[in-house]
Design a protein around this motif. Structure first.
Motif, PDB file in Angstrom:
ATOM      1  N   PRO A  82     -12.865 -19.986  10.589  1.00 54.13           N
ATOM      2  CA  PRO A  82     -13.116 -19.213   9.367  1.00 54.13           C
ATOM      3  C   PRO A  82     -13.061 -17.707   9.658  1.00 54.13           C
ATOM      4  O   PRO A  82     -13.114 -17.293  10.809  1.00 54.13           O
ATOM      5  CB  PRO A  82     -14.536 -19.627   9.000  1.00 54.13           C
ATOM      6  N   LEU A  83     -12.976 -16.924   8.604  1.00 53.80           N
ATOM      7  CA  LEU A  83     -13.055 -15.476   8.728  1.00 53.80           C
ATOM      8  C   LEU A  83     -13.591 -14.909   7.417  1.00 53.80           C
ATOM      9  O   LEU A  83     -13.121 -15.283   6.342  1.00 53.80           O
ATOM     10  CB  LEU A  83     -11.680 -14.874   9.031  1.00 53.80           C
ATOM     11  N   HIS A  84     -14.583 -14.022   7.541  1.00 56.56           N
ATOM     12  CA  HIS A  84     -15.214 -13.442   6.354  1.00 56.56           C
ATOM     13  C   HIS A  84     -15.150 -11.918   6.335  1.00 56.56           C
ATOM     14  O   HIS A  84     -15.155 -11.315   5.264  1.00 56.56           O
ATOM     15  CB  HIS A  84     -16.685 -13.870   6.275  1.00 56.56           C
ATOM     16  N   ILE A  85     -15.110 -11.294   7.519  1.00 57.00           N
ATOM     17  CA  ILE A  85     -15.135  -9.836   7.603  1.00 57.00           C
ATOM     18  C   ILE A  85     -14.034  -9.374   8.554  1.00 57.00           C
ATOM     19  O   ILE A  85     -13.920  -9.880   9.672  1.00 57.00           O
ATOM     20  CB  ILE A  85     -16.501  -9.330   8.117  1.00 57.00           C
ATOM     21  N   LEU A  86     -13.237  -8.428   8.106  1.00 54.56           N
ATOM     22  CA  LEU A  86     -12.213  -7.801   8.950  1.00 54.56           C
ATOM     23  C   LEU A  86     -12.544  -6.324   9.074  1.00 54.56           C
ATOM     24  O   LEU A  86     -12.717  -5.639   8.063  1.00 54.56           O
ATOM     25  CB  LEU A  86     -10.826  -7.973   8.323  1.00 54.56           C
ATOM     26  N   VAL A  87     -12.640  -5.841  10.316  1.00 54.55           N
ATOM     27  CA  VAL A  87     -12.895  -4.420  10.560  1.00 54.55           C
ATOM     28  C   VAL A  87     -11.763  -3.880  11.433  1.00 54.55           C
ATOM     29  O   VAL A  87     -11.703  -4.161  12.637  1.00 54.55           O
ATOM     30  CB  VAL A  87     -14.251  -4.178  11.246  1.00 54.55           C
ATOM     31  N   ASN A  88     -10.858  -3.114  10.834  1.00 51.78           N
ATOM     32  CA  ASN A  88      -9.796  -2.447  11.582  1.00 51.78           C
ATOM     33  C   ASN A  88     -10.337  -1.103  12.076  1.00 51.78           C
ATOM     34  O   ASN A  88     -10.435  -0.147  11.301  1.00 51.78           O
ATOM     35  CB  ASN A  88      -8.581  -2.228  10.682  1.00 51.78           C
ATOM     36  N   CYS A  89     -10.673  -1.046  13.364  1.00 55.63           N
ATOM     37  CA  CYS A  89     -11.344   0.138  13.889  1.00 55.63           C
ATOM     38  C   CYS A  89     -10.580   0.817  15.024  1.00 55.63           C
ATOM     39  O   CYS A  89     -10.877   1.964  15.364  1.00 55.63           O
ATOM     40  CB  CYS A  89     -12.748  -0.238  14.368  1.00 55.63           C
ATOM     41  N   ALA A  90      -9.619   0.144  15.610  1.00 55.47           N
ATOM     42  CA  ALA A  90      -8.888   0.728  16.734  1.00 55.47           C
ATOM     43  C   ALA A  90      -8.161   1.996  16.298  1.00 55.47           C
ATOM     44  O   ALA A  90      -7.614   2.064  15.192  1.00 55.47           O
ATOM     45  CB  ALA A  90      -7.883  -0.281  17.286  1.00 55.47           C
ATOM     46  N   GLY A  91      -8.172   2.998  17.164  1.00 59.08           N
ATOM     47  CA  GLY A  91      -7.491   4.233  16.826  1.00 59.08           C
ATOM     48  C   GLY A  91      -7.246   5.106  18.040  1.00 59.08           C
ATOM     49  O   GLY A  91      -7.978   5.022  19.038  1.00 59.08           O
ATOM     50  N   ILE A  92      -6.217   5.931  17.969  1.00 63.31           N
ATOM     51  CA  ILE A  92      -5.932   6.915  19.007  1.00 63.31           C
ATOM     52  C   ILE A  92      -5.680   8.254  18.329  1.00 63.31           C
ATOM     53  O   ILE A  92      -5.472   8.317  17.111  1.00 63.31           O
ATOM     54  CB  ILE A  92      -4.727   6.509  19.890  1.00 63.31           C
TER      55      ILE A  92
END
Length: 277
Positions: A82-92
């Motif tokens: 399952p998946l409920h929360i997606l956090v796209n946090c990677a950055g340069i």
């Protein structure tokens, strides 16, 4: 989201900085975390800390500049949910005049900061939509809302991420499906440390320490955004001031940016300014 405990979250950039802080904050809320980064040691450290809080914690190394690798990772991790929360946090980040930036460098930056979040969000959208509750978070920056000197490529990626996220919120937001973009001010992370991976510290102007906030404060704001279904979240008082100035007095912000290099020393020398088109 009404309930966080027992949910599953996927967090990119989880080896250090804001991504790590968000992973730990979610784990404290009882959220099982799936973590990815290219830093193997940092990723394992985050996993161990999250697991101590009594939740499920798994990791997978991924190079977010490689779309095929991202697709393989997502299919492997979430083919059955399952998946409920997606956090796209990677950055340069890159600092300096755009004409001095290598083509490969700004392309890699756009891949990590903008194209990867778009790909991951698009790939996982149907899975998230099938959950009884779901939330997407994209980590932008105050520099995705307000222009400053020396960050053209970085700002292009963050402005794009703000636009993408707010458009996704407009398209898909409903009572049980939230979409948030977080725009922190200056944050004390490895990205801007002297020996950090981005190597931009030596090029940046000296900034007073009191203007920086902590990854933990950004993580707290992110968790609150998920709980309260907030769309655009700006973190720190200074970031709010910058945002309001740019909204209501854009000419003043333009003047400050234009005159700033005169008072603090130009990144582009005066004689070189004459040659610019």
């Amino acid at each position: 989201m009404k309930t966080l405990r027992g949910r599953t979250a996927f967090v990119t950039g989880a080896a250090s900085g804001i991504g790590r802080a968000i992973a730990i904050a979610l784990a404290r809320e009882g959220v099982n975390v799936v973590l990815t980064d290219h830093d193997v040691a940092g990723l394992e450290s985050t996993r161990e800390e999250a697991a101590k809080l009594g939740v499920g914690a798994t990791t997978a190394v991924c190079d977010l500049t490689q779309p095929e690798e991202i697709t393989e990772l997502l299919d492997r991790l979430f083919s059955a949910g399952p998946l409920h929360i997606l956090v796209n946090c990677a950055g340069i980040a890159l600092y300096g005049q755009q004409r001095s930036v290598k083509d490969s460098d700004w392309r890699n930056l756009m891949a990590v900061n903008l194209l990867a979040p778009m790909q991951i969000t698009t790939h996982l959208m149907n899975l998230l939509a099938r959950a009884d509750e779901a939330h997407i978070v994209n980590m932008s920056s105050i520099f995705g809302l307000v222009p400053v000197r020396g960050l053209a490529a970085y700002q292009a990626s963050k402005y794009g991420l703000v636009g993408f996220t707010l458009a996704m919120r407009n398209d898909y937001h409903r009572n049980n499906f939230g979409v948030s973009v977080i725009c922190p001010g200056l944050v004390k992370t490895p990205m801007i440390e002297p020996d950090g991976p981005s190597k931009i510290y030596s090029k940046m102007p000296r900034i007073p320490a009191w203007l920086f906030t902590t990854p933990e404060r950004v993580a707290h704001a992110t968790v609150e955004a998920i709980k309260r279904d907030r769309g655009l979240v700006i973190v720190t008082f200074a970031a709010h001031v910058m945002w309001y100035l740019n909204r209501f007095f854009p000419g003043l912000v333009d003047l400050l940016n234009r005159e700033g290099w005169r008072s603090r020393g130009a990144i582009i020398p005066e004689d070189e300014m004459q040659k610019l088109p």
